[in-house]
Design a protein around this motif. Structure first.
Motif, short mmCIF file in Angstrom:
data_model
loop_
_atom_site.label_atom_id
_atom_site.label_comp_id
_atom_site.label_asym_id
_atom_site.label_seq_id
_atom_site.Cartn_x
_atom_site.Cartn_y
_atom_site.Cartn_z
N ILE A 46 11.35 15.92 8.70
CA ILE A 46 11.15 17.33 8.39
C ILE A 46 9.81 17.46 7.70
O ILE A 46 9.55 16.79 6.70
N ASP A 47 8.97 18.31 8.27
CA ASP A 47 7.61 18.51 7.75
C ASP A 47 6.89 17.18 7.55
O ASP A 47 6.19 16.98 6.56
N GLY A 48 7.10 16.26 8.49
CA GLY A 48 6.39 14.98 8.47
C GLY A 48 7.02 13.89 7.64
O GLY A 48 6.46 12.80 7.55
N ASN A 49 8.18 14.12 7.04
CA ASN A 49 8.82 13.12 6.19
C ASN A 49 10.18 12.71 6.75
O ASN A 49 11.00 13.58 7.07
N TYR A 50 10.42 11.41 6.82
CA TYR A 50 11.71 10.89 7.29
C TYR A 50 12.80 11.25 6.28
O TYR A 50 12.63 11.05 5.08
N GLU A 110 11.47 0.99 6.19
CA GLU A 110 11.13 1.92 5.11
C GLU A 110 12.22 2.96 4.91
O GLU A 110 12.92 3.33 5.85
N LEU A 111 12.32 3.40 3.67
CA LEU A 111 13.21 4.50 3.31
C LEU A 111 12.61 5.15 2.07
O LEU A 111 12.28 4.43 1.11
N PRO A 112 12.41 6.47 2.08
CA PRO A 112 11.86 7.10 0.89
C PRO A 112 12.65 6.72 -0.37
O PRO A 112 13.88 6.72 -0.35
N GLY A 113 11.92 6.35 -1.42
CA GLY A 113 12.55 5.94 -2.67
C GLY A 113 12.77 4.44 -2.79
O GLY A 113 13.30 3.95 -3.78
N VAL A 137 14.28 -2.89 -2.08
CA VAL A 137 14.21 -2.77 -3.53
C VAL A 137 13.90 -1.31 -3.88
O VAL A 137 13.00 -0.70 -3.29
N VAL A 138 14.67 -0.76 -4.82
CA VAL A 138 14.43 0.61 -5.25
C VAL A 138 13.02 0.73 -5.79
O VAL A 138 12.53 -0.14 -6.51
N GLY A 139 12.36 1.79 -5.42
CA GLY A 139 10.99 2.02 -5.87
C GLY A 139 10.75 3.51 -5.96
O GLY A 139 11.65 4.28 -6.26
N SER A 140 9.55 3.91 -5.63
CA SER A 140 9.15 5.32 -5.68
C SER A 140 8.78 5.78 -4.29
O SER A 140 8.28 5.00 -3.47
N ILE A 141 8.97 7.05 -4.04
CA ILE A 141 8.55 7.62 -2.76
C ILE A 141 7.04 7.46 -2.58
O ILE A 141 6.55 7.40 -1.47
N GLU A 142 6.32 7.34 -3.68
CA GLU A 142 4.87 7.14 -3.63
C GLU A 142 4.50 5.78 -3.05
O GLU A 142 3.36 5.56 -2.66
N GLN A 143 5.44 4.83 -3.01
CA GLN A 143 5.15 3.49 -2.48
C GLN A 143 5.31 3.39 -0.98
O GLN A 143 4.96 2.37 -0.40
N ASN A 144 5.85 4.43 -0.33
CA ASN A 144 6.01 4.39 1.12
C ASN A 144 4.66 4.51 1.80
O ASN A 144 3.75 5.15 1.30
N THR A 145 4.55 3.86 2.95
CA THR A 145 3.30 3.91 3.70
C THR A 145 3.25 5.18 4.53
O THR A 145 4.28 5.81 4.77
N PRO A 146 2.08 5.55 5.01
CA PRO A 146 1.96 6.76 5.82
C PRO A 146 2.78 6.71 7.11
O PRO A 146 3.12 7.75 7.65
N ILE A 147 3.13 5.51 7.60
CA ILE A 147 3.84 5.42 8.88
C ILE A 147 5.20 6.11 8.84
O ILE A 147 5.63 6.70 9.81
N ILE A 148 5.89 6.08 7.71
CA ILE A 148 7.19 6.74 7.65
C ILE A 148 7.02 8.26 7.57
O ILE A 148 7.89 9.02 7.95
#
Length: 193
Positions: free
Chosen positions: A37-41, A149-152, A175-186
């Motif tokens: 949705i709007d470019g985000n998985y 990948e998964l946001p978050g 590993v739980v992380g931040s949505i900021e750590q996802n790469t542009p591919i997702i």
């Protein structure tokens, strides 16, 4: 864009402001397809309900549903405040889709199983589609890059080098992380158009 995938009291309190999307795919293939949705998985079609329902701010949004070997289903929709909008999904086989004559088998044991899986930088499905006793992916022998990948969550990347008719398994827990750590591919993967 604001997407809320939650059944929390905050989401319920905002339902007069937020709009909701519901998805309908007639086949298992469509129900197992990834949704952007709007470019985000945001997940795969059949899971986006109940406590994972999609709540959006009112306005125009782009919904893309993807599945390996099929054309992207791209829809521009308008979400109204407090309204539920049904998104009907129909996928068509891509004219360039091919199956190799000789294959290797790749099984995935990935948690969370709703994670997006990319093979050689192309979206191929969610992790749950390729794990379990009777689920796997048939791919051409040779070197392949696998990205999960998964946001978050932190991105997982590995490579495999498969021989013809070889079976292998990739197992990991993101590993739980931040949505900021996802790469542009997702966020904007190369489509299957």
């Amino acid at each position: 864009m604001a997407v809320l995938i939650s059944g929390t009291t905050i989401a319920k309190a905002q339902n007069q402001v937020m709009g909701e999307l519901a998805f309908d795919g007639k086949t298992k293939l469509e129900r197992d397809s990834g949704v952007w949705i709007d470019g985000n998985y945001v997940g795969y079609l059949k899971e986006l309900k109940g406590n994972k329902k999609v709540m959006l701010l009112p306005g125009a949004h782009e919904v893309i549903v993807r599945q390996s070997g099929y054309r992207d289903d791209v829809q521009k929709i308008v979400v109204e405040p407090g309204q539920k909008r049904l998104v009907l999904v129909t996928l068509q086989l891509a004219p360039t889709a091919t199956v190799p004559d000789i294959t290797s088998t790749l099984k995935l044991d990935i948690k969370p199983n709703r994670s997006a899986v990319f093979l050689d930088e192309r979206y191929v499905g969610h992790a749950g589609e390729f794990g379990g006793k009777f689920r796997s992916m048939k791919i051409a022998p040779g070197k392949h890059k696998i990205r999960v990948e998964l946001p978050g969550y932190r991105t997982f990347v590995t490579e495999v080098d498969l021989l013809p008719n070889q079976e292998t398994q990739v197992k990991t827990e993101l590993v739980v992380g931040s949505i900021e750590q996802n790469t542009p591919i997702i966020k904007k993967p190369e489509g299957n158009r």
